[in-house]
Design a protein around this motif. Structure first.
Motif, short mmCIF file in Angstrom:
data_model
loop_
_atom_site.label_atom_id
_atom_site.label_comp_id
_atom_site.label_asym_id
_atom_site.label_seq_id
_atom_site.Cartn_x
_atom_site.Cartn_y
_atom_site.Cartn_z
N PHE A 161 -20.78 -85.66 83.46
CA PHE A 161 -20.07 -85.68 82.17
C PHE A 161 -19.01 -84.60 82.03
O PHE A 161 -18.27 -84.59 81.05
CB PHE A 161 -21.09 -85.58 81.02
N GLN A 162 -18.92 -83.67 82.98
CA GLN A 162 -17.96 -82.57 82.79
C GLN A 162 -16.53 -83.09 82.85
O GLN A 162 -16.20 -83.96 83.64
CB GLN A 162 -18.20 -81.45 83.81
N LYS A 163 -15.71 -82.53 81.93
CA LYS A 163 -14.31 -83.00 81.83
C LYS A 163 -13.36 -81.97 82.41
O LYS A 163 -12.20 -82.26 82.66
CB LYS A 163 -13.96 -83.24 80.37
N VAL A 164 -13.84 -80.73 82.55
CA VAL A 164 -12.97 -79.68 83.11
C VAL A 164 -13.67 -79.07 84.33
O VAL A 164 -14.89 -79.21 84.49
CB VAL A 164 -12.68 -78.57 82.06
N ASP A 231 -18.55 -76.52 76.02
CA ASP A 231 -18.46 -77.91 76.46
C ASP A 231 -19.83 -78.57 76.55
O ASP A 231 -19.95 -79.79 76.46
CB ASP A 231 -17.77 -77.98 77.83
N TYR A 268 -21.22 -81.68 74.59
CA TYR A 268 -22.38 -82.54 74.82
C TYR A 268 -23.64 -81.74 74.49
O TYR A 268 -23.71 -80.53 74.74
CB TYR A 268 -22.43 -83.00 76.28
N GLN A 290 -22.60 -87.73 71.66
CA GLN A 290 -22.52 -86.51 72.48
C GLN A 290 -23.89 -86.12 73.07
O GLN A 290 -23.96 -85.21 73.89
CB GLN A 290 -21.99 -85.34 71.63
#
Ligand code: CP
Length: 316
Positions: A161-164, A231, A268, A290
């Motif tokens: 799920f990490q976006k960065v 995050d 999340y 989330q």
């Protein structure tokens, strides 16, 4: 890997996590590895996820599994050497571990901290007893100080799920009516050392974890400040480590609420489950898109499968 007791039994964590992702894509790719092998699972404490996901993992590797609950079914075991056994314990770990080693190929054990005897809990008397006096690989299903299977599933979920590249991850203490062990939080903290994350811990005064594990990690006693731009919020209750197993009074409300999540970077929410709604976390957060709690529980199967696969490969 001969035994799986702690995360540091894993030789190469990056490769191991990648293996879990691969097993999730092809869960039946190694279904002959466990043919005619049996996983024995001994539970000294209750479980939903660990029991079922590990049995499913065994099944997907072609293994049989047998479960025994010591909460009412098994003989009470004695773990100390040299005692005259006139008390409640009917069987010594020396015989019990040797006997069950003849029935199984891998032995999985769940034995929580007593929270009464810090020294014994830190010594991991129960799982180490099976390791020392048994003759087969031992797998940790949550012991007094560690829940490494949970941490593996959590790491894989975080990666999914990490976006960065370097997410901000906060482990936040939250309230609970009962004093709980440190195992999940300990293993999550250990896992964060393996990942590329900006990691911090938020807990009320009096709830510091074992300082040997948290050395060098930023710790805040102000939950709302810690949540800024996070995050991922990983939530868990634990009892005091210093005043071992107690629940010192907490001045402010540490429940995870939708209002507090507003301060984050649309973070999340993670929790190992089981979780008490509207005590640990507001239901609105758990029911929001989330929340990753169901995804975490799903990844428990593949984490257990990767561990079993490695233990079986080592034994052959
Ligand atoms: N998270 C976890 O270990 O769940 P169970 O206690 O239900 O197995």
């Amino acid at each position: 890997m001969k035994h799986f007791i702690q995360l540091n039994d894993i030789e190469n964590m990056d490769r191991f996590l990648e293996g879990i992702h691969q097993l999730k894509q092809s869960p039946l790719a190694h279904q002959h590895l466990g043919a005619n092998k049996t996983l024995g699972m001994l539970f000294f404490n209750p479980s939903l996820r660990t029991r079922l996901s590990t049995q499913k993992a065994a099944q997907q590797l072609g293994m049989h599994s047998m479960v025994m609950n010591f909460t009412g079914e098994g003989w009470k075991l004695e773990f100390e050497d040299g005692v005259i056994m006139t008390g409640n314990a009917a069987e010594h770990i020396r015989e019990a571990a040797a006997v069950v080693s003849q029935y199984f190929d891998v032995l999985a054990v769940r034995a929580f901290a007593s929270l009464e005897d810090k020294e014994k809990d830190l010594a991991e008397t129960v799982i180490k007893g099976f390791q020392d006096y048994g003759s087969i690989p031992v797998m940790n299903l949550e012991s007094a100080t560690a829940h490494p299977l949970q941490a593996l599933a959590d790491a894989v979920t975080l990666q999914e799920f990490q976006k960065v590249k370097r997410p901000k991850v906060v482990l936040s203490w939250a309230p609970h009516p009962r004093a709980l062990p440190h195992a999940v939080a300990n293993s999550f903290v250990k896992m964060m050392h393996y990942l590329e994350v900006d990691f911090s811990i938020a807990h009320p005064k009096g709830y510091a974890l074992n300082p040997k594990l948290t050395q060098g990690i930023p710790i805040a006693n102000d939950q709302e400040a810690a949540f800024e731009n996070a995050d991922f919020i990983y939530t868990k209750n634990w009892s005091a480590f210093d005043a071992y197993g107690t629940q010192p009074p907490v001045g402010q409300d540490w429940q995870i609420t939708a209002a507090k999540m507003q301060a984050t970077n649309n973070a999340y929410f993670m929790h190992c489950l089981p979780v008490r709604r509207n005590v640990v976390v507001e239901a609105k957060v758990l029911d929001s898109p989330q929340s990753l709690v169901i995804a975490q529980a799903n990844n428990r199967t593949y984490a257990a499968q990767a561990v079993l696969k490695t233990l079986l490969e080592h034994a052959t």
